[in-house]
Motif scaffolding. Structure first.
Motif, PDB file in Angstrom:
ATOM      1  N   UNK A  80      15.995 -67.832  50.624  1.00  0.00           N
ATOM      2  CA  UNK A  80      15.263 -68.594  49.847  1.00  0.00           C
ATOM      3  C   UNK A  80      14.382 -67.762  49.147  1.00  0.00           C
ATOM      4  N   UNK A  81      13.537 -66.681  49.838  1.00  0.00           N
ATOM      5  CA  UNK A  81      12.652 -65.878  49.069  1.00  0.00           C
ATOM      6  C   UNK A  81      13.486 -64.988  48.122  1.00  0.00           C
ATOM      7  N   UNK A  82      14.346 -64.521  48.590  1.00  0.00           N
ATOM      8  CA  UNK A  82      15.513 -63.540  47.771  1.00  0.00           C
ATOM      9  C   UNK A  82      15.463 -64.147  46.398  1.00  0.00           C
ATOM     10  N   UNK A  83      16.048 -65.538  46.345  1.00  0.00           N
ATOM     11  CA  UNK A  83      16.443 -66.379  45.215  1.00  0.00           C
ATOM     12  C   UNK A  83      14.901 -66.530  44.339  1.00  0.00           C
ATOM     13  N   UNK A  84      13.934 -66.675  45.174  1.00  0.00           N
ATOM     14  CA  UNK A  84      12.610 -66.813  44.365  1.00  0.00           C
ATOM     15  C   UNK A  84      12.354 -65.702  43.486  1.00  0.00           C
ATOM     16  N   UNK A  85      12.450 -64.655  44.262  1.00  0.00           N
ATOM     17  CA  UNK A  85      12.230 -63.181  43.473  1.00  0.00           C
ATOM     18  C   UNK A  85      12.992 -63.314  42.088  1.00  0.00           C
ATOM     19  N   UNK A  86      14.371 -63.394  42.284  1.00  0.00           N
ATOM     20  CA  UNK A  86      15.246 -63.711  41.168  1.00  0.00           C
ATOM     21  C   UNK A  86      14.592 -64.765  39.995  1.00  0.00           C
ATOM     22  N   UNK A  87      14.151 -65.660  40.559  1.00  0.00           N
ATOM     23  CA  UNK A  87      13.913 -66.799  39.540  1.00  0.00           C
ATOM     24  C   UNK A  87      12.263 -66.390  39.033  1.00  0.00           C
TER      25      UNK A  87
ATOM     26  N   UNK B 128      10.453 -71.268  39.535  1.00  0.00           N
ATOM     27  CA  UNK B 128      10.611 -70.352  38.532  1.00  0.00           C
ATOM     28  C   UNK B 128       9.086 -69.836  38.447  1.00  0.00           C
ATOM     29  N   UNK B 129       8.700 -69.191  39.548  1.00  0.00           N
ATOM     30  CA  UNK B 129       7.164 -68.764  39.662  1.00  0.00           C
ATOM     31  C   UNK B 129       6.730 -67.805  38.472  1.00  0.00           C
ATOM     32  N   UNK B 130       5.618 -67.922  37.812  1.00  0.00           N
ATOM     33  CA  UNK B 130       5.127 -67.212  36.858  1.00  0.00           C
ATOM     34  C   UNK B 130       4.447 -65.993  37.486  1.00  0.00           C
ATOM     35  N   UNK B 131       4.411 -65.785  38.753  1.00  0.00           N
ATOM     36  CA  UNK B 131       3.707 -64.634  39.395  1.00  0.00           C
ATOM     37  C   UNK B 131       4.328 -64.491  40.831  1.00  0.00           C
ATOM     38  N   UNK B 132       4.005 -63.424  41.412  1.00  0.00           N
ATOM     39  CA  UNK B 132       4.198 -63.214  42.885  1.00  0.00           C
ATOM     40  C   UNK B 132       3.165 -62.364  43.538  1.00  0.00           C
ATOM     41  N   UNK B 133       2.586 -63.075  44.661  1.00  0.00           N
ATOM     42  CA  UNK B 133       1.416 -62.372  44.917  1.00  0.00           C
ATOM     43  C   UNK B 133       1.622 -61.236  45.966  1.00  0.00           C
ATOM     44  N   UNK B 134       2.733 -61.280  46.751  1.00  0.00           N
ATOM     45  CA  UNK B 134       3.259 -60.386  47.725  1.00  0.00           C
ATOM     46  C   UNK B 134       4.480 -59.484  47.244  1.00  0.00           C
ATOM     47  N   UNK B 135       4.441 -58.200  47.914  1.00  0.00           N
ATOM     48  CA  UNK B 135       5.476 -57.365  47.443  1.00  0.00           C
ATOM     49  C   UNK B 135       6.875 -57.849  47.950  1.00  0.00           C
ATOM     50  N   UNK B 136       8.099 -57.535  47.303  1.00  0.00           N
ATOM     51  CA  UNK B 136       9.218 -58.074  48.012  1.00  0.00           C
ATOM     52  C   UNK B 136       9.464 -57.651  49.204  1.00  0.00           C
ATOM     53  N   UNK B 137      10.406 -58.752  50.102  1.00  0.00           N
ATOM     54  CA  UNK B 137      10.499 -58.396  51.415  1.00  0.00           C
ATOM     55  C   UNK B 137      11.258 -56.974  51.685  1.00  0.00           C
ATOM     56  N   UNK B 138      11.205 -56.208  52.466  1.00  0.00           N
ATOM     57  CA  UNK B 138      12.059 -55.066  52.584  1.00  0.00           C
ATOM     58  C   UNK B 138      12.891 -55.197  54.069  1.00  0.00           C
ATOM     59  N   UNK B 139      12.589 -56.539  54.795  1.00  0.00           N
ATOM     60  CA  UNK B 139      13.275 -56.836  56.064  1.00  0.00           C
ATOM     61  C   UNK B 139      13.647 -58.349  55.874  1.00  0.00           C
ATOM     62  N   UNK B 140      14.735 -58.796  56.598  1.00  0.00           N
ATOM     63  CA  UNK B 140      15.081 -60.232  56.491  1.00  0.00           C
ATOM     64  C   UNK B 140      14.244 -61.119  57.699  1.00  0.00           C
ATOM     65  N   UNK B 141      14.140 -60.197  58.710  1.00  0.00           N
ATOM     66  CA  UNK B 141      13.486 -60.774  59.947  1.00  0.00           C
ATOM     67  C   UNK B 141      12.116 -61.468  59.806  1.00  0.00           C
ATOM     68  N   UNK B 142      11.403 -60.562  59.097  1.00  0.00           N
ATOM     69  CA  UNK B 142       9.864 -60.878  59.078  1.00  0.00           C
ATOM     70  C   UNK B 142       9.508 -62.197  58.035  1.00  0.00           C
ATOM     71  N   UNK B 143      10.448 -62.506  57.334  1.00  0.00           N
ATOM     72  CA  UNK B 143      10.262 -63.613  56.188  1.00  0.00           C
ATOM     73  C   UNK B 143       9.826 -64.971  56.982  1.00  0.00           C
ATOM     74  N   UNK B 144       8.593 -65.242  56.779  1.00  0.00           N
ATOM     75  CA  UNK B 144       8.093 -66.522  57.307  1.00  0.00           C
ATOM     76  C   UNK B 144       7.459 -67.427  55.957  1.00  0.00           C
ATOM     77  N   UNK B 145       7.177 -68.586  56.586  1.00  0.00           N
ATOM     78  CA  UNK B 145       6.836 -69.513  55.583  1.00  0.00           C
ATOM     79  C   UNK B 145       5.283 -69.095  54.947  1.00  0.00           C
ATOM     80  N   UNK B 146       4.647 -68.502  55.853  1.00  0.00           N
ATOM     81  CA  UNK B 146       3.548 -67.695  55.313  1.00  0.00           C
ATOM     82  C   UNK B 146       3.823 -66.634  54.088  1.00  0.00           C
TER      83      UNK B 146
END
Ligand SMILES: [Fe+2]
Length: 652
Positions: free
Chosen positions: A342-349, A546-564
């Motif tokens: 989901x986060x990867x798709x959000x980055x694309x959006x 379609x978020x106008x901005x992102x407040x954290x850098x893109x994830x570099x691993x998949x395992x650490x992606x939490x709701x936070x």
């Protein structure tokens, strides 16, 4: 000699009438007559007068107007003047105006037949067009907003614009009211969420109220589905990035262990069903800092497969391109942990939001339309057929763009406040996009062919855009002349800063070349802007889509992606409220919208030109029926290119 019947039509806009006295002259080939009408024009009225003229004026060429005032210069919006006579002659001579009459100067309105420039300097129409252009070149000057971007009208603020390029009062009131209503809604949402947490995706529901469309509701429910994610590349707010893959992109580095993925991509490629959306243009663009907090940008690549039934589904996402100094970037897959995917798709959006708004919306429609508008005002006199053809398609464009430069993309404007490319990155991105602004990218038959999007049944934007292009191209009738050559040069060399090397013509060599160029102008100012502008309302109201901005850098691993991580990346409440407000403000239907081809102003007077416009309207009605019938058959109707929804010019 004889009796003339004169009709004077005043605009229906607020404040179109005037308390000042207006005087009028009839000018014919054999003489002129001053008529003491002492008219006080009333809003929305057509007033008729009869006057006897003792001499024979011959065929009428001009009506001259003069407005007198003592203390207050009360501007008058004159629509047109019709003259019947002399005597029982029923044939009306038509003098279009559609302008503000201000000051005490005499305004000459030529008879409405479209005329090309003559080579006889003594010709009255020739003198008139030269004088008119001299005056217009004084009023409409070029300015450089930012080096490396298209030139703009020289106006710091909307008040600096020539009166005839301003919003009418109704539009101005609505625009400013909507901004205030949006600001109030934002304040209410902020108060409402003051003590709320912002830690789950459902927390976005707290601000998902107020003005929103039915499709926005559907996006709210289904935004996580891969199907809706893929659909947006074909028929969403920005159908401009997707292309059919001709080879596997070189940036897609497949690490060992992904052989099955590699084989799948190769298979899709061979069968012509592999597509890509590459956001490399964003690579290295500096991200914004909002209220002291650093924001982030990425430059993703998405590979998608087209299923036989027409669904486009994502296969793999690479959020960042590889860089020599870093390990190969991870590839995100539908089979990954749901939040990572989901986060990867959000980055694309998020990346799509940036390119959509800056490259495809602001640059390729608004700023190109502005270049067309300024060049038209500077190079084509009112008598020119192309002026008559284009003037309805440039209404309000100079003012909406001037407002955008002073409120939206200005220092401290909306982009700086809420968008990750704000704070200067947006200007960098626009410069890069300008380098890619080719003539063919503005012409759907070429652009869609280059992107491999022809003949795909589920590509509804592509289908409707081509149909509209054909209809617009069919109904252009003009031929070349020196004024047109000057106009073409002004657009390509001046407005678009030497765009010959990007395929734009610097002159017209043939009728068909001119027709293609005019079709591009009308298509860009109408259908293309319609397709790109309207989706904001539906696809951007639910901010996680379609978020106008992102407040954290893109994830570099998949395992650490939490709701936070997801919530910490998505916009905060303030930014999300601003996105909802502004996309509603810009995406909603404009109350005084004029649908494509339905302007009320009659600039042409010849029966042939009128027949062309009426054929254009018939063709659009047929397409309307076709699209309505098609939409009844599909799950998600595609409405942005339904002719009745397309505005006749870029006005918002
Ligand atoms: Fe727009």
């Amino acid at each position: 000699m004889g009796r003339y019947r004169i009709g004077v039509a005043t605009g229906a806009w607020l404040f179109s009438g005037s308390h000042n006295r207006v005087q009028l002259w009839l000018v014919g080939a054999r003489g002129e007559a001053r008529l003491e009408l002492r008219l006080r024009p009333a809003r929305g009225q057509e007033e008729e007068f009869e006057r006897d003229v003792p001499k024979d004026l011959g065929p009428l060429q001009f009506v001259k107007l003069r407005k007198h005032h003592s203390l207050v210069d009360d501007a008058w919006f004159c629509d047109c003047i019709t003259v019947r006579g002399p005597g029982a002659c029923e044939e009306a001579t038509f003098f279009p105006c559609y302008r503000w009459v201000q000051g005490q100067d005499v305004l000459s309105l030529p008879e409405g037949t479209a005329r090309l420039a003559g080579d006889n300097a003594l010709d009255v129409f020739q003198k008139h067009r030269e004088k008119e252009l001299k005056e217009r070149r004084r009023l409409y000057c070029w300015a450089t907003w930012k080096e490396g971007l298209p030139r703009t009208i020289a106006a710091e603020r909307q008040d600096d614009l020539p009166p005839n390029s301003r919003f009418h009062e109704e539009k101005r009131l609505d625009f400013e009211w909507a901004l205030k209503a949006g600001a109030l809604e934002t304040v209410l949402k902020r108060v409402y969420t003051l003590l709320s947490s912002w830690s789950r995706l459902e927390d976005f529901d707290q601000i998902f109220w107020g003005q929103k469309s039915d499709l926005a509701e559907r996006v709210h429910h289904c935004w996580r589905d891969d199907e809706l994610f893929g659909y947006q590349f074909l028929n969403g707010a920005n159908p401009m990035v997707l292309r059919r893959s001709a080879s596997l992109p070189s940036r897609l580095v497949l690490p060992s262990g992904t052989e099955a993925l590699g084989a799948q991509l190769e298979r899709e490629l061979q069968s012509g069903s592999l597509f890509e959306a590459d956001f490399s243009l964003l690579d290295g663009i500096p991200a914004n800092v909002i209220r002291g907090e650093k924001q982030y940008l990425a430059a993703p690549l998405v590979m998608l497969q087209m299923r036989p039934e027409g669904k486009l589904l994502p296969v793999v996402i690479q959020i960042q391109p590889p860089s020599p100094s870093c390990p190969a970037p991870p590839l995100f897959l539908p089979s990954d942990p749901p939040l990572a995917w989901l986060l990867a798709k959000i980055w694309v959006r998020n990346s799509d939001f940036q390119l959509h708004q800056l490259q495809y919306h602001l640059l390729n429609t608004h700023l190109v339309a502005e270049v067309i508008a300024v060049a038209t005002m500077r190079c084509l006199p009112g008598l020119h057929p192309v002026f008559k053809l284009l003037i309805p398609h440039i209404r309000y464009t100079l003012e909406i763009n001037t407002r955008a430069r002073s409120q939206l993309i200005s220092e401290g404007g909306i982009f700086d406040k809420a968008v990750s490319t704000g704070g200067g990155g947006h200007v960098h991105l626009l410069r890069r996009a300008m380098a890619q602004l080719t003539y063919s990218s503005l012409c759907p038959p070429d652009d869609l062919a280059a992107r491999g999007l022809l003949g795909i049944p589920s590509a509804l934007y592509a289908h409707d855009a081509l149909r509209l292009w054909e209809i617009i191209a069919r109904d252009d009738v003009v031929r070349g002349d020196p004024e047109l050559q000057a106009w073409c040069r002004e657009i390509t060399e001046v407005g678009l800063c030497q765009a010959q090397d990007r395929g734009f013509p610097a002159s017209f060599q043939s009728q068909s070349q001119l027709c293609h160029f005019l079709t591009m102008c009308v298509f860009t100012c109408t259908a293309q802007h319609g397709a790109i502008n309207q989706g904001q309302l539906d696809w951007y109201a639910w901010v996680p889509n379609a978020p106008c901005t992102m407040r954290m850098p893109p994830p570099t691993t998949k395992e650490d992606v939490k709701m936070a991580t997801v919530m910490g990346s998505l916009p905060d409440i303030r930014q999300a409220c601003l996105q909802m407000t502004i996309t509603w403000h810009l995406g909603r239907r404009q109350p005084d919208m004029v649908p494509l081809g339905h302007h009320k102003e009659k600039y042409f007077s010849s029966p042939k030109a009128k027949a062309v416009l009426s054929q254009f309207q018939t063709d659009l009605e047929n397409l309307e029926r076709e699209i309505t019938a098609r939409n009844a058959q599909v799950d998600l109707p595609y409405d942005y290119l339904r002719p009745s929804r397309i505005e006749n010019s870029v006005t918002i």
